[in-house]
Design a protein around this motif. Structure first.
Motif, PDB file in Angstrom:
ATOM      1  N   TRP A 139     -31.689 119.603 180.506  1.00  0.00           N
ATOM      2  CA  TRP A 139     -30.535 118.741 180.245  1.00  0.00           C
ATOM      3  C   TRP A 139     -29.319 119.245 181.019  1.00  0.00           C
ATOM      4  CZ3 TRP A 139     -26.778 121.894 178.505  1.00  0.00           C
ATOM      5  CH2 TRP A 139     -27.142 123.006 177.731  1.00  0.00           C
ATOM      6  N   THR A 140     -28.333 118.380 181.193  1.00  0.00           N
ATOM      7  CA  THR A 140     -27.068 118.746 181.824  1.00  0.00           C
ATOM      8  C   THR A 140     -25.924 118.126 181.028  1.00  0.00           C
ATOM      9  OG1 THR A 140     -28.036 118.893 184.034  1.00  0.00           O
ATOM     10  CG2 THR A 140     -25.651 118.645 183.906  1.00  0.00           C
ATOM     11  N   LEU A 141     -24.965 118.945 180.672  1.00  0.00           N
ATOM     12  CA  LEU A 141     -23.770 118.490 179.972  1.00  0.00           C
ATOM     13  C   LEU A 141     -22.610 118.511 180.958  1.00  0.00           C
ATOM     14  CD1 LEU A 141     -22.191 117.711 177.417  1.00  0.00           C
ATOM     15  CD2 LEU A 141     -21.997 120.159 176.879  1.00  0.00           C
ATOM     16  N   HIS A 142     -22.147 117.327 181.366  1.00  0.00           N
ATOM     17  CA  HIS A 142     -21.023 117.218 182.298  1.00  0.00           C
ATOM     18  C   HIS A 142     -19.707 117.307 181.527  1.00  0.00           C
ATOM     19  CE1 HIS A 142     -23.593 116.216 185.713  1.00  0.00           C
ATOM     20  NE2 HIS A 142     -24.272 115.435 184.891  1.00  0.00           N
ATOM     21  N   LEU A 143     -18.778 118.095 182.055  1.00  0.00           N
ATOM     22  CA  LEU A 143     -17.514 118.356 181.390  1.00  0.00           C
ATOM     23  C   LEU A 143     -16.366 117.638 182.095  1.00  0.00           C
ATOM     24  CD1 LEU A 143     -18.101 122.209 181.038  1.00  0.00           C
ATOM     25  CD2 LEU A 143     -18.600 120.438 179.323  1.00  0.00           C
ATOM     26  N   ASP A 144     -15.221 117.526 181.415  1.00  0.00           N
ATOM     27  CA  ASP A 144     -14.059 116.845 181.998  1.00  0.00           C
ATOM     28  C   ASP A 144     -13.400 117.666 183.083  1.00  0.00           C
ATOM     29  OD1 ASP A 144     -14.493 114.768 180.268  1.00  0.00           O
ATOM     30  OD2 ASP A 144     -12.998 115.426 178.802  1.00  0.00           O
ATOM     31  N   GLY A 145     -13.684 118.946 183.122  1.00  0.00           N
ATOM     32  CA  GLY A 145     -13.099 119.836 184.117  1.00  0.00           C
ATOM     33  C   GLY A 145     -13.821 121.165 184.106  1.00  0.00           C
ATOM     34  N   PRO A 146     -13.316 122.130 184.891  1.00  0.00           N
ATOM     35  CA  PRO A 146     -13.964 123.439 184.961  1.00  0.00           C
ATOM     36  C   PRO A 146     -13.916 124.189 183.632  1.00  0.00           C
ATOM     37  CG  PRO A 146     -12.435 123.127 186.781  1.00  0.00           C
ATOM     38  CD  PRO A 146     -12.179 122.017 185.822  1.00  0.00           C
ATOM     39  N   LEU A 147     -14.903 125.046 183.438  1.00  0.00           N
ATOM     40  CA  LEU A 147     -14.918 125.923 182.270  1.00  0.00           C
ATOM     41  C   LEU A 147     -13.786 126.936 182.359  1.00  0.00           C
ATOM     42  CD1 LEU A 147     -18.760 126.460 182.173  1.00  0.00           C
ATOM     43  CD2 LEU A 147     -17.432 125.610 180.228  1.00  0.00           C
ATOM     44  N   CYS A 148     -13.062 127.111 181.268  1.00  0.00           N
ATOM     45  CA  CYS A 148     -11.982 128.092 181.199  1.00  0.00           C
ATOM     46  C   CYS A 148     -12.386 129.339 180.428  1.00  0.00           C
ATOM     47  CB  CYS A 148     -10.756 127.485 180.527  1.00  0.00           C
ATOM     48  SG  CYS A 148      -9.963 126.159 181.444  1.00  0.00           S
ATOM     49  N   ALA A 149     -13.194 129.165 179.400  1.00  0.00           N
ATOM     50  CA  ALA A 149     -13.643 130.288 178.571  1.00  0.00           C
ATOM     51  C   ALA A 149     -14.929 129.895 177.874  1.00  0.00           C
ATOM     52  CB  ALA A 149     -12.578 130.674 177.543  1.00  0.00           C
ATOM     53  N   VAL A 150     -15.754 130.889 177.586  1.00  0.00           N
ATOM     54  CA  VAL A 150     -17.019 130.652 176.889  1.00  0.00           C
ATOM     55  C   VAL A 150     -17.165 131.677 175.782  1.00  0.00           C
ATOM     56  CG1 VAL A 150     -18.100 129.748 178.982  1.00  0.00           C
ATOM     57  CG2 VAL A 150     -18.368 132.156 178.415  1.00  0.00           C
ATOM     58  N   ALA A 167      -7.814 117.084 182.741  1.00  0.00           N
ATOM     59  CA  ALA A 167      -7.290 116.479 183.963  1.00  0.00           C
ATOM     60  C   ALA A 167      -5.870 116.944 184.266  1.00  0.00           C
ATOM     61  CB  ALA A 167      -7.339 114.958 183.845  1.00  0.00           C
ATOM     62  N   LYS A 168      -5.174 117.459 183.266  1.00  0.00           N
ATOM     63  CA  LYS A 168      -3.797 117.933 183.452  1.00  0.00           C
ATOM     64  C   LYS A 168      -3.757 119.378 183.950  1.00  0.00           C
ATOM     65  CE  LYS A 168      -1.876 114.970 179.810  1.00  0.00           C
ATOM     66  NZ  LYS A 168      -1.100 114.950 178.538  1.00  0.00           N
ATOM     67  N   ASP A 169      -4.906 119.925 184.331  1.00  0.00           N
ATOM     68  CA  ASP A 169      -5.016 121.308 184.808  1.00  0.00           C
ATOM     69  C   ASP A 169      -4.615 122.318 183.735  1.00  0.00           C
ATOM     70  OD1 ASP A 169      -5.926 120.492 187.297  1.00  0.00           O
ATOM     71  OD2 ASP A 169      -3.907 120.321 188.102  1.00  0.00           O
ATOM     72  N   SER A 170      -4.796 121.945 182.490  1.00  0.00           N
ATOM     73  CA  SER A 170      -4.521 122.849 181.389  1.00  0.00           C
ATOM     74  C   SER A 170      -5.811 123.105 180.623  1.00  0.00           C
ATOM     75  CB  SER A 170      -3.486 122.230 180.441  1.00  0.00           C
ATOM     76  OG  SER A 170      -3.287 123.052 179.303  1.00  0.00           O
ATOM     77  N   CYS A 171      -5.998 124.342 180.194  1.00  0.00           N
ATOM     78  CA  CYS A 171      -7.192 124.702 179.430  1.00  0.00           C
ATOM     79  C   CYS A 171      -6.956 124.334 177.971  1.00  0.00           C
ATOM     80  CB  CYS A 171      -7.490 126.183 179.588  1.00  0.00           C
ATOM     81  SG  CYS A 171      -7.932 126.679 181.266  1.00  0.00           S
ATOM     82  N   ASP A 172      -7.041 123.048 177.660  1.00  0.00           N
ATOM     83  CA  ASP A 172      -6.634 122.577 176.344  1.00  0.00           C
ATOM     84  C   ASP A 172      -7.722 121.843 175.575  1.00  0.00           C
ATOM     85  OD1 ASP A 172      -6.797 120.291 177.835  1.00  0.00           O
ATOM     86  OD2 ASP A 172      -4.736 119.637 177.499  1.00  0.00           O
ATOM     87  N   GLN A 173      -8.977 121.901 176.050  1.00  0.00           N
ATOM     88  CA  GLN A 173     -10.077 121.251 175.339  1.00  0.00           C
ATOM     89  C   GLN A 173     -11.079 122.295 174.848  1.00  0.00           C
ATOM     90  OE1 GLN A 173     -12.059 118.349 177.729  1.00  0.00           O
ATOM     91  NE2 GLN A 173     -10.283 116.996 177.911  1.00  0.00           N
TER      92      GLN A 173
END
Length: 496
Positions: A139-150, A167-173
């Motif tokens: 499976w593949t889970l596509h994200l709204d942007g790059p991973l910031c933390a795991v 999309a706002k270039d903030s790690c907020d999700q």
């Protein structure tokens, strides 16, 4: 196309990676020379229990039953020795890397059937098996942007959490997903995180709770529903939660800034309310603090320098100081080389119920063991047992296995195999779980695999060992090419 957040001070550059490879090549040449010199010589040469009070030994103790929301605890469930330690490749996936670029690759998780890998703005699960079908994607889970933390934590039923750049270039999700299916279970926008930066982002799991901190604020969510439980902002105090370590309990690293002075304290929190149970003030003058374990509470501190100098163990019930362990001869590897998870990562340390295992610095003697692992008593801080590496074969603590330690012993030649070993420090017994060779160059089904903990995740779960680099980069920066994203080994004695 997005390749992840920009480089940070914690991310190893291509130059650093080249230097590591050079060191490995020099060591390999030394190993070959030594082998020739001593061709007629023979080279040198894990459930244990330490009795404490009325605690029962392993023969009498029954493993505690964990609920689905509990974070997987390797001290409560043990791996069984394989039918045969002979290793066989179970996954070997490559990724294409464009010329002059690299891809951030935070996160490596595994169940018995799936190994999942985070790369840039997606997470992919691969089937574990002995068929080297190049199309082993589950499976593949596509994200709204790059991973910031795991999160390094995984629940008993196979869930974990990540933080994603919007999309706002903030790690907020923040989102939680299922490792078995790749299904996103819920996603939330974090409050007051409009300027959250990936280099200070930290996410941890404890029972039923996902907690996130980013220096300017923090927030906790119910793991099942995604409902917000509590949050804090920097505006209300000079002190803020720098990060969390999860597992059986939730610990917070709190940083306070007054003028040019920075001080730290460690707090045990009630996960669902954020209420402070106890506080431990770290001495002034400490430059950095890491939390390799929440239960028992273990703190790694850099006193007077950026390198970790001491371990501090605390009483789990009160937060009072129990013992201090000097690390002058040890290599805890607490700096987050992958750039993610700023407080809860020390690859050279594993913590059991009453033991702390620490990797030593490399030996300078060419015919001596490359390094060793020492077991320390959590309450007293005294050394109680040592596991020696071999000449040119370093040893690294990987995880607990009940009260045993599972460790990785590397190899830099094609004669002596690398190994996953279970060590019982009480009896000194070593049980080989896997014996295998790590690919060091182009082979039929893949290329070089990095097994240096400075640059690669090393994971052992349910009879499988996995290796995955923190970032994907081709050896020749001037060319495009494919690199190994995740390599896994299982026993040839088991059928899947």
């Amino acid at each position: 196309m997005s390749f992840g957040p920009p480089p940070s001070a914690y991310t190893q550059s291509a130059l650093a990676a080249d230097e590591s490879r050079s060191r490995r090549r020099r060591r390999l040449l030394g190993a070959i020379a030594a082998a020739v010199a001593i061709v007629l010589c023979v080279g040198a040469g894990v459930f244990w229990y330490h009795s404490s009070g009325d605690r029962k030994g392993p023969a009498d103790a029954k493993p505690a039953r964990q609920s689905p929301d509990d974070v997987r605890d390797n001290r409560l469930s043990t791996e069984k020795p394989p039918v045969s330690p002979e290793g066989q490749t179970v996954v070997n996936h490559e990724e294409k890397v464009p010329k002059g670029r690299f891809r951030y690759s935070p996160g490596l998780w595994a169940t018995g059937k799936i190994v999942a890998r985070g790369v840039s703005n997606r997470i992919t699960g691969y089937k574990i098996g002995y068929s080297l079908d190049p199309d082993n994607t589950a499976w593949t889970l596509h994200l709204d942007g790059p991973l910031c933390a795991v999160s390094h934590d995984v629940t008993v039923d196979g869930r974990t959490a990540v933080v994603v750049q919007s999309a706002k270039d903030s790690c907020d999700q923040v989102l939680v997903f299922d490792l078995g299916t790749g299904k996103q279970l819920w996603k939330q926008k974090m409050p007051s995180a409009d300027f959250a930066d990936f280099s200070v982002m930290n996410v941890a799991l404890t029972r039923g709770v996902v907690a996130v901190a980013w220096g300017e604020g923090s927030v906790a969510y119910d793991m099942d529903s995604g409902r917000r439980l509590w949050n804090t902002t920097l505006a209300t105090s000079q002190c803020h939660d720098t990060g969390y370590v999860g597992g059986p309990v939730l610990l917070a690293l709190v940083t306070c800034k007054q003028a040019d002075e920075k001080t730290y304290r460690v707090e045990k929190l009630e996960p669902r309310s954020g209420r402070v149970v106890w506080r431990y003030p770290v001495s002034k003058g400490v430059q950095r603090v890491y939390l390799p374990s929440s239960d028992p509470p273990v703190i790694a501190i850099a006193a007077g320098d950026i390198m970790v100098t001491d371990l501090i163990t605390l009483n789990p019930g009160t937060g009072e100081l129990q013992a201090t362990i000097s690390l002058k001869k040890y290599e805890p590897e607490c700096a987050p080389a992958d750039g993610f998870g700023v407080v809860d990562k020390c690859t050279g340390i594993a913590v059991g119920r009453d033991r702390v295992f620490v990797m030593s610095k490399d030996s300078v003697g060419i015919f001596k063991p490359a390094n060793h692992i020492t077991a320390f008593d959590v309450r007293k801080g005294t050394a109680v047992a040592t596991f020696q590496g071999r000449p040119f074969q370093n040893v690294l603590p990987v995880r607990m296995n009940g009260d045993d330690l599972i460790l990785y012993r590397s190899s830099l030649d094609d004669v002596q195999p690398a190994a996953i070993v279970d060590w019982n420090p009480r009896t000194g017994k070593e049980t080989p779980y896997l014996l295998f060779h790590v690919p060091q160059g182009d082979i039929k089904y893949g290329g070089k695999v990095e097994d240096n903990p400075e640059f690669s995740f090393i994971l052992y779960q349910q009879g499988h060992a996995f290796f995955a680099p923190y970032q994907l980069e081709f050896d020749d920066w001037r060319k495009a090419g494919s690199v190994v994203s995740v390599f896994g080994v299982g026993t040839a004695g088991l059928k899947h």
